[in-house]
Design a protein around this motif. Structure first.
Motif, short mmCIF file in Angstrom:
data_model
loop_
_atom_site.label_atom_id
_atom_site.label_comp_id
_atom_site.label_asym_id
_atom_site.label_seq_id
_atom_site.Cartn_x
_atom_site.Cartn_y
_atom_site.Cartn_z
N LEU A 111 0.83 -1.21 0.00
CA LEU A 111 0.00 0.00 0.00
C LEU A 111 0.86 1.26 0.00
CD1 LEU A 111 -2.80 -1.09 2.52
CD2 LEU A 111 -3.00 -0.87 0.04
N GLU A 112 1.95 1.24 0.74
CA GLU A 112 2.88 2.39 0.75
C GLU A 112 3.48 2.60 -0.64
OE1 GLU A 112 5.79 1.62 3.72
OE2 GLU A 112 4.35 1.65 5.38
N LEU A 113 3.83 1.50 -1.30
CA LEU A 113 4.40 1.60 -2.65
C LEU A 113 3.40 2.22 -3.61
CD1 LEU A 113 6.74 0.77 -4.61
CD2 LEU A 113 5.51 -1.38 -4.94
N ILE A 114 2.14 1.78 -3.53
CA ILE A 114 1.12 2.32 -4.42
C ILE A 114 0.87 3.79 -4.14
CG2 ILE A 114 -1.33 2.16 -5.06
CD1 ILE A 114 -1.16 -0.85 -4.48
N GLU A 115 0.83 4.15 -2.86
CA GLU A 115 0.58 5.55 -2.48
C GLU A 115 1.66 6.50 -2.99
OE1 GLU A 115 -1.95 7.07 -1.06
OE2 GLU A 115 -3.14 5.24 -0.88
N LYS A 116 2.86 6.00 -3.15
CA LYS A 116 3.95 6.84 -3.66
C LYS A 116 3.77 7.13 -5.15
CE LYS A 116 7.42 5.14 -0.38
NZ LYS A 116 8.66 4.31 -0.24
N GLY A 117 2.93 6.33 -5.81
CA GLY A 117 2.71 6.49 -7.24
C GLY A 117 3.49 5.44 -8.02
N VAL A 118 2.80 4.71 -8.88
CA VAL A 118 3.42 3.67 -9.69
C VAL A 118 3.22 4.03 -11.15
CG1 VAL A 118 3.42 1.22 -10.29
CG2 VAL A 118 2.96 1.92 -7.93
N GLU A 119 4.28 4.45 -11.80
CA GLU A 119 4.19 4.87 -13.20
C GLU A 119 4.57 3.75 -14.16
OE1 GLU A 119 2.84 7.66 -13.96
OE2 GLU A 119 2.72 8.28 -11.86
N ASP A 120 5.37 2.81 -13.71
CA ASP A 120 5.85 1.73 -14.56
C ASP A 120 4.69 0.79 -14.92
OD1 ASP A 120 7.16 -0.32 -15.84
OD2 ASP A 120 8.15 -1.09 -14.05
N PRO A 121 4.33 0.66 -16.21
CA PRO A 121 3.22 -0.23 -16.59
C PRO A 121 3.46 -1.68 -16.18
CG PRO A 121 3.85 1.19 -18.43
CD PRO A 121 4.90 1.36 -17.37
#
Length: 415
Positions: A111-121
């Protein structure tokens, strides 16, 4: 429009909550599952789900924090690709508290990783894949409870019992034609075995408007369906003799001689309208022969299902079990077939094979280790997550498996 962060944070959280709900009420002794070749230990399975996120999402996202303690041993304990099924019962799996610390810790870091923003497809794809992987295991946890005769778990799910509808009988006629079998490119997530849509010629066929019911199966049993060699293939008859099958799994005769069926820990009289479930492919094939019919191919099944787009169906534990074959009349196909999606997985006659040009996804063992050894099922069950479903989705099991939430729908021998 819901953002990627909002959507997948919610789905990661919800998927993990569902998995934990499915074991939350189990006592310590109930977590100690006896060895069965068809199920996993409960704590091992939920830790495997965490490990999947750990391996495919966190490490690909360069989160390698906290590798001491249990996390330093998770590859040796919970990686299903290198731990043989039977060996899982001999592993030194920690107790509930330590396992849950790992499971919840991985969830929080995802969840922390997602909250930081995930741009890599690619990483976005792995997050989505991991959620659907957990959804599939939630169904496995459900049929494990059924196999062990545990009580129906109380989940935080809005229960919906569909209204009674007039019975549907007979067949729907399909003219056939060219079907684009499989997943269409750029249409959203799909597994490697669905790739890619390709033209298949489908001849005219007639398919039953409803799945087979318990009442119909009872007629098969009472007509000595399990004792008649002429109804079974060579492999099917060998299976009947090996397991000494005289009736479906989870059926029994009462002291008065009446057939009963077990749903989790509760025994009930056979319900003539309830959909038939917990049927092996061998049994489905024999029933179709007894009825003077056949199983559909997976191309025929996908042709008949059409373009399902989320219409009401028996998914997501909404009724706490299978429902009547007559239910959900409002979401029948234009030809009149009810519940092509949901309620029970439906066996097809097709062997699970790769589509032309198949290339394995990153989780290489998901499909290719099962090709040519299993049969294809379509449509999903009452314990399948609706977000996972689409007409092109292929499930696949050995023809002997009858602990899963599988039933059947038949076709006429001639259109």
């Amino acid at each position: 429009m819901v953002s990627f962060i909002e959507k997948w944070s919610a789905q990661v959280h919800e998927a993990r909550a569902r998995s934990l709900e499915l074991i939350a009420d189990l006592k310590a002794e109930e977590l100690q599952v006896p060895y069965l070749p068809t199920v996993n230990l409960f704590l091992w399975e939920v830790c495997h789900l965490a490990h999947f996120f750990d391996f495919w999402v966190l490490r690909q996202g360069r989160d390698c924090a906290g590798r001491g303690g249990l996390e330093g041993r998770v590859d040796q304990l919970f990686d299903s690709t290198c731990i043989e099924h039977e060996h899982r019962w001999r592993l030194d799996v920690p107790g509930r508290e330590e396992c849950l610390d790992y499971v919840l810790g991985v969830r929080d870091r995802v969840l922390e990783l997602i909250e930081k923003g995930v741009e890599d497809p690619g990483l976005r794809y792995l997050i989505e894949y991991s959620v659907y992987h957990e959804d599939m295991h939630a169904e496995a946890l459900s049929y494990t409870r059924q196999a062990l005769g545990y009580c129906l778990p109380q989940l935080g799910v809005a229960r919906h019992t569909p209204a009674a509808a007039a019975p549907v009988v007979g067949d729907a006629y399909f003219e056939g034609g060219v079907l684009e079998l499989g997943a269409v490119r750029d249409s959203g997530f799909c597994f490697d075995n669905e790739k890619w849509a390709h033209p298949v010629e489908v001849a005219p066929f007639c398919m039953a408007k409803s799945a087979v019911s318990e009442g119909e199966w009872q007629e098969f049993v009472e007509d000595d369906g399990y004792g008649r060699r002429d109804l079974w293939s060579t492999a099917g008859w060998a299976w009947v003799q090996a397991v000494q099958a005289e009736q479906p799994l989870y059926w029994r005769r009462s002291k008065g001689g009446h057939l009963e069926r077990r749903h989790f820990d509760a025994w009930s009289a056979i319900d003539p309208d309830r959909v038939m479930v917990h049927i092996a492919w061998f049994e489905a094939e024999a029933f179709a022969c007894w009825a003077g019919r056949r199983l559909p191919t997976e191309a025929e099944w996908e042709f008949a299902a059409g373009d399902w787009a989320g219409a009401p169906a028996a998914f997501d534990w909404c009724a706490g079990g299978p429902v009547d074959t007559n239910a959900f009349s409002e979401s029948a196909t234009p030809e009149g077939c009810r519940q092509m999606m949901g309620n029970v997985w439906e066996w097809t006659s097709s062997t699970f094979v790769p589509y032309k040009g198949f290339e394995a996804d990153m989780y290489a063992d998901f499909s290719q280790s099962s090709f040519h050894t299993r049969k294809v099922l379509r449509g999903g069950s009452w314990a399948t997550r609706s977000r996972l479903m689409r007409p092109s989705l292929r499930n696949f099991y050995q023809p002997s498996r009858r602990d899963i939430f599988a039933g059947l729908r038949t076709c006429a021998l001639k259109a």
